[in-house]
Design a protein around this motif. Structure first.
Motif, PDB file in Angstrom:
ATOM      1  N   ALA A  37      24.724  34.864  35.476  1.00 12.30           N
ATOM      2  CA  ALA A  37      25.729  35.098  36.515  1.00 12.30           C
ATOM      3  C   ALA A  37      26.519  36.373  36.226  1.00 12.30           C
ATOM      4  O   ALA A  37      26.780  37.166  37.140  1.00 12.30           O
ATOM      5  N   GLN A  38      26.868  36.595  34.962  1.00  8.70           N
ATOM      6  CA  GLN A  38      27.587  37.822  34.619  1.00  8.70           C
ATOM      7  C   GLN A  38      26.707  39.049  34.829  1.00  8.70           C
ATOM      8  O   GLN A  38      27.184  40.084  35.285  1.00  8.70           O
ATOM      9  N   GLU A  39      25.424  38.915  34.522  1.00 10.45           N
ATOM     10  CA  GLU A  39      24.489  40.015  34.757  1.00 10.45           C
ATOM     11  C   GLU A  39      24.432  40.340  36.248  1.00 10.45           C
ATOM     12  O   GLU A  39      24.460  41.502  36.656  1.00 10.45           O
ATOM     13  N   MET A  40      24.351  39.306  37.088  1.00 11.11           N
ATOM     14  CA  MET A  40      24.300  39.513  38.534  1.00 11.11           C
ATOM     15  C   MET A  40      25.615  40.090  39.059  1.00 11.11           C
ATOM     16  O   MET A  40      25.617  40.940  39.945  1.00 11.11           O
ATOM     17  N   LEU A  41      26.741  39.634  38.491  1.00 14.34           N
ATOM     18  CA  LEU A  41      28.038  40.189  38.884  1.00 14.34           C
ATOM     19  C   LEU A  41      28.063  41.686  38.584  1.00 14.34           C
ATOM     20  O   LEU A  41      28.424  42.493  39.447  1.00 14.34           O
ATOM     21  N   ASN A  42      27.676  42.060  37.383  1.00 12.83           N
ATOM     22  CA  ASN A  42      27.662  43.482  37.008  1.00 12.83           C
ATOM     23  C   ASN A  42      26.679  44.272  37.867  1.00 12.83           C
ATOM     24  O   ASN A  42      26.953  45.407  38.260  1.00 12.83           O
ATOM     25  N   PHE A  43      25.533  43.671  38.170  1.00 20.43           N
ATOM     26  CA  PHE A  43      24.532  44.292  39.036  1.00 20.43           C
ATOM     27  C   PHE A  43      25.149  44.588  40.407  1.00 20.43           C
ATOM     28  O   PHE A  43      25.027  45.696  40.929  1.00 20.43           O
ATOM     29  N   LEU A  45      28.445  44.682  41.225  1.00 21.14           N
ATOM     30  CA  LEU A  45      29.577  45.609  41.115  1.00 21.14           C
ATOM     31  C   LEU A  45      29.098  47.046  40.957  1.00 21.14           C
ATOM     32  O   LEU A  45      29.701  47.970  41.521  1.00 21.14           O
ATOM     33  N   SER A  46      28.031  47.238  40.205  1.00 20.12           N
ATOM     34  CA  SER A  46      27.514  48.597  40.005  1.00 20.12           C
ATOM     35  C   SER A  46      26.965  49.196  41.297  1.00 20.12           C
ATOM     36  O   SER A  46      26.781  50.400  41.395  1.00 20.12           O
ATOM     37  N   ARG A  47      26.714  48.349  42.290  1.00 19.61           N
ATOM     38  CA  ARG A  47      26.223  48.809  43.585  1.00 19.61           C
ATOM     39  C   ARG A  47      27.303  48.766  44.662  1.00 19.61           C
ATOM     40  O   ARG A  47      27.028  48.853  45.840  1.00 19.61           O
ATOM     41  N   GLY A  48      28.543  48.586  44.223  1.00 14.63           N
ATOM     42  CA  GLY A  48      29.651  48.595  45.165  1.00 14.63           C
ATOM     43  C   GLY A  48      29.862  47.297  45.914  1.00 14.63           C
ATOM     44  O   GLY A  48      30.600  47.266  46.899  1.00 14.63           O
ATOM     45  N   LEU A  49      29.203  46.217  45.474  1.00 16.35           N
ATOM     46  CA  LEU A  49      29.367  44.923  46.127  1.00 16.35           C
ATOM     47  C   LEU A  49      30.457  44.149  45.412  1.00 16.35           C
ATOM     48  O   LEU A  49      30.374  43.901  44.213  1.00 16.35           O
ATOM     49  N   LEU A  50      31.474  43.787  46.130  1.00 15.52           N
ATOM     50  CA  LEU A  50      32.612  43.095  45.548  1.00 15.52           C
ATOM     51  C   LEU A  50      32.646  41.657  46.053  1.00 15.52           C
ATOM     52  O   LEU A  50      32.971  41.411  47.210  1.00 15.52           O
ATOM     53  N   SER A  78      38.222  41.439  35.323  1.00 11.61           N
ATOM     54  CA  SER A  78      37.385  42.303  36.165  1.00 11.61           C
ATOM     55  C   SER A  78      37.706  42.097  37.640  1.00 11.61           C
ATOM     56  O   SER A  78      37.676  43.048  38.420  1.00 11.61           O
ATOM     57  N   ALA A  79      38.037  40.866  38.021  1.00 16.45           N
ATOM     58  CA  ALA A  79      38.432  40.625  39.415  1.00 16.45           C
ATOM     59  C   ALA A  79      39.641  41.485  39.755  1.00 16.45           C
ATOM     60  O   ALA A  79      39.662  42.181  40.776  1.00 16.45           O
ATOM     61  N   VAL A  80      40.636  41.447  38.892  1.00 12.48           N
ATOM     62  CA  VAL A  80      41.860  42.216  39.120  1.00 12.48           C
ATOM     63  C   VAL A  80      41.555  43.716  39.114  1.00 12.48           C
ATOM     64  O   VAL A  80      42.030  44.461  39.966  1.00 12.48           O
ATOM     65  N   ARG A  81      40.736  44.133  38.162  1.00  8.74           N
ATOM     66  CA  ARG A  81      40.383  45.555  38.049  1.00  8.74           C
ATOM     67  C   ARG A  81      39.716  46.070  39.329  1.00  8.74           C
ATOM     68  O   ARG A  81      39.914  47.211  39.730  1.00  8.74           O
ATOM     69  N   TYR A  82      38.941  45.217  39.993  1.00  3.34           N
ATOM     70  CA  TYR A  82      38.259  45.620  41.221  1.00  3.34           C
ATOM     71  C   TYR A  82      39.061  45.312  42.480  1.00  3.34           C
ATOM     72  O   TYR A  82      38.560  45.436  43.588  1.00  3.34           O
ATOM     73  N   GLY A  83      40.303  44.895  42.297  1.00  4.27           N
ATOM     74  CA  GLY A  83      41.175  44.692  43.446  1.00  4.27           C
ATOM     75  C   GLY A  83      41.047  43.347  44.130  1.00  4.27           C
ATOM     76  O   GLY A  83      41.540  43.167  45.236  1.00  4.27           O
ATOM     77  N   VAL A  84      40.398  42.388  43.482  1.00  2.00           N
ATOM     78  CA  VAL A  84      40.277  41.047  44.045  1.00  2.00           C
ATOM     79  C   VAL A  84      41.457  40.227  43.545  1.00  2.00           C
ATOM     80  O   VAL A  84      41.712  40.154  42.349  1.00  2.00           O
ATOM     81  N   ARG A  85      42.165  39.637  44.462  1.00  2.00           N
ATOM     82  CA  ARG A  85      43.300  38.796  44.089  1.00  2.00           C
ATOM     83  C   ARG A  85      42.759  37.434  43.660  1.00  2.00           C
ATOM     84  O   ARG A  85      42.206  36.691  44.472  1.00  2.00           O
ATOM     85  N   PRO A  86      42.901  37.105  42.376  1.00  2.00           N
ATOM     86  CA  PRO A  86      42.342  35.845  41.887  1.00  2.00           C
ATOM     87  C   PRO A  86      42.984  34.635  42.570  1.00  2.00           C
ATOM     88  O   PRO A  86      44.127  34.675  43.001  1.00  2.00           O
ATOM     89  N   GLU A  87      42.210  33.576  42.644  1.00  2.00           N
ATOM     90  CA  GLU A  87      42.704  32.330  43.213  1.00  2.00           C
ATOM     91  C   GLU A  87      43.548  31.584  42.183  1.00  2.00           C
ATOM     92  O   GLU A  87      43.347  31.719  40.978  1.00  2.00           O
TER      93      GLU A  87
END
Length: 124
Positions: A37-43, A45-50, A78-87
């Motif tokens: 899951a972390q690999e897919m998240l990084n994959f 994010l590296s393509r601009g998918l948030l 990383s959520a915060v770093r990418y501008g996602v407001r955590p739940e």
């Protein structure tokens, strides 16, 4: 989950644009397999998918289920770093982590307030 990951990569290799919805669906499917899951998240994010906040929350909970508070903190950061407001649920998981002490809980409660996430009953 591995087949889904291969399909995601193959679709991209063949010129299909991966979407946030597809990435979120993949993360929700794979959250029990934290490394993948972390690999897919990084994959993604590296393509601009948030992904949406829910996906980050699932990964935080998955990391904590495996007893890896450091990985959970990295996901939340990383959520915060990418501008996602955590739940609130993600913060609650950190606050209530079974191996945590009061200092740990207070730290996460303070962070929750700093990110303007309203505490829930579970937070207290």
């Amino acid at each position: 989950h591995l087949a889904a990951g291969r399909a995601f990569r193959q679709a991209e290799a063949e010129g299909c644009e991966p979407t946030v919805a597809l990435l979120g669906s993949l993360l929700r499917t794979a959250f029990k397999h934290l490394d993948f899951a972390q690999e897919m998240l990084n994959f993604g994010l590296s393509r601009g998918l948030l992904p949406e906040a829910t996906s980050f929350t699932l990964l935080v909970k998955a990391a904590l289920r495996q007893g890896d508070a450091q990985a959970a903190e990295e996901v939340l950061s990383s959520a915060v770093r990418y501008g996602v407001r955590p739940e609130a649920e993600a913060f609650n998981a950190m606050i209530c982590f079974e191996e945590a002490d009061l200092i740990h809980a207070e730290k996460w409660f303070a962070r929750m307030r700093r990110f303007q996430v309203a505490p829930t009953q579970a937070s207290f």
